[in-house]
Enzyme design. Structure first.
Site, short mmCIF file in Angstrom:
data_model
loop_
_atom_site.label_atom_id
_atom_site.label_comp_id
_atom_site.label_asym_id
_atom_site.label_seq_id
_atom_site.Cartn_x
_atom_site.Cartn_y
_atom_site.Cartn_z
CB VAL A 64 -0.99 0.04 1.19
CG1 VAL A 64 -2.01 -1.08 1.09
CG2 VAL A 64 -0.25 -0.01 2.53
CG ASN A 90 -7.23 -3.58 7.99
OD1 ASN A 90 -7.50 -3.33 9.17
ND2 ASN A 90 -6.53 -4.66 7.63
CE1 TYR A 156 -0.51 0.35 14.60
CE2 TYR A 156 -1.28 1.37 16.64
CZ TYR A 156 -1.50 0.55 15.55
OH TYR A 156 -2.73 -0.07 15.40
CB SER A 159 1.03 5.94 11.59
OG SER A 159 0.57 4.87 12.41
CE LYS A 160 -3.15 2.26 12.82
NZ LYS A 160 -3.85 1.77 11.61
#
Length: 261
Positions: A64, A90, A156, A159-160
Site C-alpha cells: 500500500v 486497513n 504507530y 501514524s494513527k
C-alpha cells in the site's frame, strides 16, 4: 444491512486479522470483495476460505505504500466486479522501540504503510468512485492509539493520529461526490499482533486492567462495525472516528481484574 448486497469492495491488509474479518463481514452481506495484501500465500488461503463460504472474492498482491500497486489493486477490483463501491484502508504495521532508540528506518516504514498507505488507497478508490458517478463509502483503520500514547510505539501512534485527521480531510473533500469517509478505532483485538504481545497471564492482566468490559474483542467485532459504516444504515455519518474498544477510551483509571486460572 441496507444497500450492501451486490456492491464491491477493496480491503487492504486483508489476508488475516481485522482485514480478513472485514472481508468476512462484508462478504456475508453480499459484497464482492477484493483482498489486497503483501503476503501472497496468506492471501490465497484467505480467498479460498471466503470462496468456500460462498463469498465472491478476488485478490491482488499489493504494497500500500506503492502508488502503482495500489492503483493496480483498484483496477483489479473493477476488472473482477465491474465497479468499486466501497473501500477499507486497513493495512498496517507496528515497530516497537524506546523513543530514544527508535530508528529512522522503522519510523519511516510505519508511516509509509499506516498513513501514506491510507492516503494512496483512499485517493485511488475515491477517484474510481468519482469516475463512476454514484458515490461510495470508505473506512480507514485508526486505533485508540491515535489519541492514547504508548511510548514504545511512537511511529504507530503518530501514524494513527494522522489517519484520524486524514479521514476528516477526506470526508470533507469527498462529501460533494456523495462519498462518505469514516474511521474505526479498535482497542485490544485478538489478532496475531496482540497474541505476540500478550504472551502470559500477567500481560493479559495489564491489557484487561485498561478495558472496562474485561475482555479483548474478536476481529469480527471490528468487521461488523466496518460493515455498518459502509452500509446505507450509516448514510448520514461521515468524518467520524468510531471506537471499538470495550470502553477503554472512556476510562480514567484501571479496573480490577479477576484472578485467572
Amino acid at each position: 444491512m441496507a444497500g450492501l448486497s451486490g456492491r464491491s469492495a477493496l480491503i487492504t491488509g486483508a489476508a488475516k486479522g481485522i482485514g480478513f474479518a472485514c472481508a468476512q463481514a462484508l462478504g456475508g452481506a453480499g459484497v464482492c470483495v477484493l483482498l489486497a495484501d503483501v503476503d501472497a500465500p496468506a492471501l490465497a488461503a484467505a480467498e479460498r476460505q471466503l470462496r468456500d463460504a460462498g463469498v465472491q472474492a478476488a485478490t491482488a498482491v499489493c504494497d500500500v505504500g506503492d502508488k502503482a500497486q495500489v492503483e493496480a489493486a483498484v483496477a483489479a477490483a473493477v476488472k473482477a466486479f465491474g465497479s468499486l463501491d466501497l473501500a477499507v484502508c486497513n493495512a498496517g504495521i507496528v515497530r516497537g522501540a524506546d523513543f530514544l532508540e527508535m530508528s529512522e528506518e522503522d519510523f519511516d516504514c510505519v508511516i509509509r504503510v499506516n498513513l501514506k498507505g491510507v492516503f494512496l488507497t483512499g485517493q485511488a478508490a475515491a477517484r474510481q468512485m468519482v469516475a463512476q458517478g454514484r458515490g461510495g463509502a470508505i473506512v480507514t483503520m485508526s486505533s485508540v492509539n491515535g489519541i492514547k500514547a504508548i511510548p514504545t510505539i511512537a511511529g504507530y501512534n503518530a501514524s494513527k493520529g494522522g489517519v484520524d485527521n486524514l479521514t476528516r480531510c477526506m470526508a470533507l473533500s469527498l462529501a460533494p461526490h456523495n462519498i462518505r469517509v469514516n474511521a474505526v478505532g479498535p482497542g485490544s483485538i485478538l489478532t496475531d499482533v496482540l497474541a505476540a504481545v500478550v504472551s502470559d497471564k500477567a500481560a493479559m492482566g495489564r491489557v484487561l486492567s485498561r478495558t472496562p468490559m474485561l475482555r479483548v474483542a474478536e476481529p469480527i467485532e471490528v468487521g461488523n462495525v466496518v460493515k455498518f459504516l459502509l452500509s446505507d444504515d450509516a448514510s448520514y455519518i461521515t468524518g467520524q472516528v468510531l471506537y471499538v474498544d470495550g470502553g477503554r477510551m472512556a476510562l480514567n483509571y484501571t479496573v480490577p481484574v479477576p484472578e485467572q486460572e
